[in-house]
Scaffold this motif. Structure first.
Motif, PDB file in Angstrom:
ATOM      1  N   MET A   1       5.563  34.825  26.675  1.00 16.58           N
ATOM      2  CA  MET A   1       6.735  33.972  26.575  1.00 16.58           C
ATOM      3  C   MET A   1       7.736  34.369  27.671  1.00 16.58           C
ATOM      4  O   MET A   1       7.967  35.545  27.912  1.00 16.58           O
ATOM      5  CB  MET A   1       7.383  34.137  25.210  1.00 16.58           C
ATOM      6  CG  MET A   1       8.623  33.299  25.059  1.00 16.58           C
ATOM      7  SD  MET A   1       9.356  33.343  23.429  1.00 16.58           S
ATOM      8  CE  MET A   1      10.252  34.867  23.511  1.00 16.58           C
ATOM      9  N   LYS A   2       8.330  33.384  28.280  1.00 12.54           N
ATOM     10  CA  LYS A   2       9.350  33.630  29.302  1.00 12.54           C
ATOM     11  C   LYS A   2      10.733  33.575  28.674  1.00 12.54           C
ATOM     12  O   LYS A   2      11.000  32.756  27.803  1.00 12.54           O
ATOM     13  CB  LYS A   2       9.263  32.575  30.410  1.00 12.54           C
ATOM     14  CG  LYS A   2       8.033  32.682  31.269  1.00 12.54           C
ATOM     15  CD  LYS A   2       8.076  31.639  32.368  1.00 12.54           C
ATOM     16  CE  LYS A   2       6.822  31.661  33.202  1.00 12.54           C
ATOM     17  NZ  LYS A   2       6.852  30.586  34.200  1.00 12.54           N
ATOM     18  N   THR A   3      11.589  34.482  29.144  1.00 17.76           N
ATOM     19  CA  THR A   3      12.968  34.555  28.674  1.00 17.76           C
ATOM     20  C   THR A   3      13.892  34.320  29.854  1.00 17.76           C
ATOM     21  O   THR A   3      13.638  34.770  30.966  1.00 17.76           O
ATOM     22  CB  THR A   3      13.249  35.944  28.056  1.00 17.76           C
ATOM     23  OG1 THR A   3      12.294  36.196  27.034  1.00 17.76           O
ATOM     24  CG2 THR A   3      14.646  35.998  27.461  1.00 17.76           C
ATOM     25  N   LYS A   4      14.972  33.603  29.576  1.00 16.02           N
ATOM     26  CA  LYS A   4      15.941  33.242  30.609  1.00 16.02           C
ATOM     27  C   LYS A   4      17.311  33.750  30.183  1.00 16.02           C
ATOM     28  O   LYS A   4      17.666  33.691  29.009  1.00 16.02           O
ATOM     29  CB  LYS A   4      15.948  31.718  30.730  1.00 16.02           C
ATOM     30  CG  LYS A   4      16.761  31.116  31.822  1.00 16.02           C
ATOM     31  CD  LYS A   4      16.575  29.591  31.760  1.00 16.02           C
ATOM     32  CE  LYS A   4      16.962  28.916  33.018  1.00 16.02           C
ATOM     33  NZ  LYS A   4      16.670  27.479  33.001  1.00 16.02           N
ATOM     34  N   SER A   5      18.084  34.267  31.147  1.00 16.94           N
ATOM     35  CA  SER A   5      19.427  34.744  30.855  1.00 16.94           C
ATOM     36  C   SER A   5      20.334  34.449  32.038  1.00 16.94           C
ATOM     37  O   SER A   5      19.865  34.128  33.129  1.00 16.94           O
ATOM     38  CB  SER A   5      19.396  36.251  30.561  1.00 16.94           C
ATOM     39  OG  SER A   5      20.666  36.700  30.124  1.00 16.94           O
ATOM     40  N   HIS A   6      21.623  34.593  31.820  1.00 16.35           N
ATOM     41  CA  HIS A   6      22.611  34.303  32.847  1.00 16.35           C
ATOM     42  C   HIS A   6      23.436  35.559  33.105  1.00 16.35           C
ATOM     43  O   HIS A   6      23.698  36.347  32.192  1.00 16.35           O
ATOM     44  CB  HIS A   6      23.519  33.156  32.399  1.00 16.35           C
ATOM     45  CG  HIS A   6      24.355  32.613  33.504  1.00 16.35           C
ATOM     46  ND1 HIS A   6      25.644  33.031  33.718  1.00 16.35           N
ATOM     47  CD2 HIS A   6      24.090  31.712  34.466  1.00 16.35           C
ATOM     48  CE1 HIS A   6      26.134  32.393  34.770  1.00 16.35           C
ATOM     49  NE2 HIS A   6      25.214  31.584  35.244  1.00 16.35           N
ATOM     50  N   THR A  15      20.874  33.292  37.546  1.00 13.69           N
ATOM     51  CA  THR A  15      19.907  33.072  36.486  1.00 13.69           C
ATOM     52  C   THR A  15      18.758  34.059  36.656  1.00 13.69           C
ATOM     53  O   THR A  15      18.273  34.263  37.767  1.00 13.69           O
ATOM     54  CB  THR A  15      19.373  31.626  36.526  1.00 13.69           C
ATOM     55  OG1 THR A  15      20.472  30.733  36.299  1.00 13.69           O
ATOM     56  CG2 THR A  15      18.317  31.385  35.458  1.00 13.69           C
ATOM     57  N   LEU A  16      18.334  34.666  35.542  1.00 12.76           N
ATOM     58  CA  LEU A  16      17.223  35.610  35.533  1.00 12.76           C
ATOM     59  C   LEU A  16      16.128  35.071  34.626  1.00 12.76           C
ATOM     60  O   LEU A  16      16.434  34.550  33.543  1.00 12.76           O
ATOM     61  CB  LEU A  16      17.669  36.967  34.994  1.00 12.76           C
ATOM     62  CG  LEU A  16      18.825  37.644  35.708  1.00 12.76           C
ATOM     63  CD1 LEU A  16      20.106  37.432  34.956  1.00 12.76           C
ATOM     64  CD2 LEU A  16      18.542  39.105  35.868  1.00 12.76           C
ATOM     65  N   ILE A  17      14.871  35.200  35.024  1.00  9.96           N
ATOM     66  CA  ILE A  17      13.737  34.802  34.190  1.00  9.96           C
ATOM     67  C   ILE A  17      12.738  35.951  34.170  1.00  9.96           C
ATOM     68  O   ILE A  17      12.396  36.514  35.213  1.00  9.96           O
ATOM     69  CB  ILE A  17      13.076  33.506  34.694  1.00  9.96           C
ATOM     70  CG1 ILE A  17      14.057  32.341  34.581  1.00  9.96           C
ATOM     71  CG2 ILE A  17      11.795  33.201  33.903  1.00  9.96           C
ATOM     72  CD1 ILE A  17      13.528  31.000  35.049  1.00  9.96           C
ATOM     73  N   ASP A  37      13.143  26.282  34.928  1.00 10.58           N
ATOM     74  CA  ASP A  37      11.907  26.599  34.228  1.00 10.58           C
ATOM     75  C   ASP A  37      12.119  26.257  32.756  1.00 10.58           C
ATOM     76  O   ASP A  37      12.697  27.038  32.008  1.00 10.58           O
ATOM     77  CB  ASP A  37      11.541  28.073  34.409  1.00 10.58           C
ATOM     78  CG  ASP A  37      10.174  28.407  33.847  1.00 10.58           C
ATOM     79  OD1 ASP A  37       9.681  27.668  32.970  1.00 10.58           O
ATOM     80  OD2 ASP A  37       9.598  29.418  34.287  1.00 10.58           O
ATOM     81  N   ASP A  38      11.645  25.082  32.368  1.00  7.44           N
ATOM     82  CA  ASP A  38      11.854  24.616  30.998  1.00  7.44           C
ATOM     83  C   ASP A  38      11.060  25.415  29.976  1.00  7.44           C
ATOM     84  O   ASP A  38      11.333  25.341  28.782  1.00  7.44           O
ATOM     85  CB  ASP A  38      11.506  23.131  30.891  1.00  7.44           C
ATOM     86  CG  ASP A  38      12.461  22.264  31.695  1.00  7.44           C
ATOM     87  OD1 ASP A  38      13.621  22.675  31.885  1.00  7.44           O
ATOM     88  OD2 ASP A  38      12.038  21.183  32.150  1.00  7.44           O
TER      89      ASP A  38
END
Length: 184
Positions: A1-6, A15-17, A37-38
């Motif tokens: 699973m990919k996680t996204k943060s600001h 933005t970090l993924i 990246d949805d």
């Protein structure tokens, strides 16, 4: 699973993924389309925490010591170019032509490498700052295509002490370590 943060940096949003094991992307919000990246869900992870600590150290004017696991995905040529970028020491500069010459010397087959090809690889770097890219100390030659990229480049070169700036943040790098340890 990919996680996204600001991350809110002095130069604007970032933005970090990540996936479960490594940082996959780090982009300024003004870089169009890079962080779209949805499949990534908003959240936090140990890798995002490490990347944010690295950014705190960097933007405080310190040489970052936090290790961030990275996964650079791209063509074999781009991976070669990015590996060279990662070897450029903090606060030093090198041109696209200089990187091209380094890559030519590294290759056993004698194939030529153009500065333009290096520039293309640098432009597609998915992990800005940690892997030096447009707007950081790894480059001295930047096409003035993007106004924001040039402004960012100048601010980062000032932060790293390559260019003089009129105001310098006075930050104790050890304080950053103490703050991070106290929040974990």
């Amino acid at each position: 699973m990919k996680t996204k943060s600001h991350y809110d940096s002095p130069l604007g949003g970032i933005t970090l993924i990540t996936d479960e094991t490594a940082l996959l992307g780090l982009w300024f919000d003004w870089q169009p389309g890079y962080a779209d990246d949805d499949s990534a869900v908003l959240g936090d992870s140990p890798t995002i925490g490490a990347a944010k600590r690295w950014l705190d150290e960097y933007f405080a004017g310190c040489i970052p010591r936090t290790e961030v696991p990275l996964r650079l995905e791209g063509t074999p040529f781009r991976k070669e170019a990015w590996a060279l970028l990662r070897k450029v020491p903090y606060g030093e500069t090198v041109s696209y032509g200089g990187l091209a010459r380094r890559l030519e010397l590294k290759r056993a087959d004698g194939r030529r490498v153009s500065a333009r090809a290096i520039g293309g690889a640098v432009h597609r770097n998915p992990i800005a700052l940690i892997v030096p890219a447009i707007g950081s100390s790894a480059l001295t030659a930047v096409s003035p295509v993007m106004r924001e990229a040039l402004k960012t480049k100048i601010r980062l070169l000032q932060l790293e002490g390559v260019l003089k700036q009129t105001e310098r943040m006075d930050v104790d790098c050890e304080s950053i370590d103490r703050i991070w340890r106290s929040t974990r």
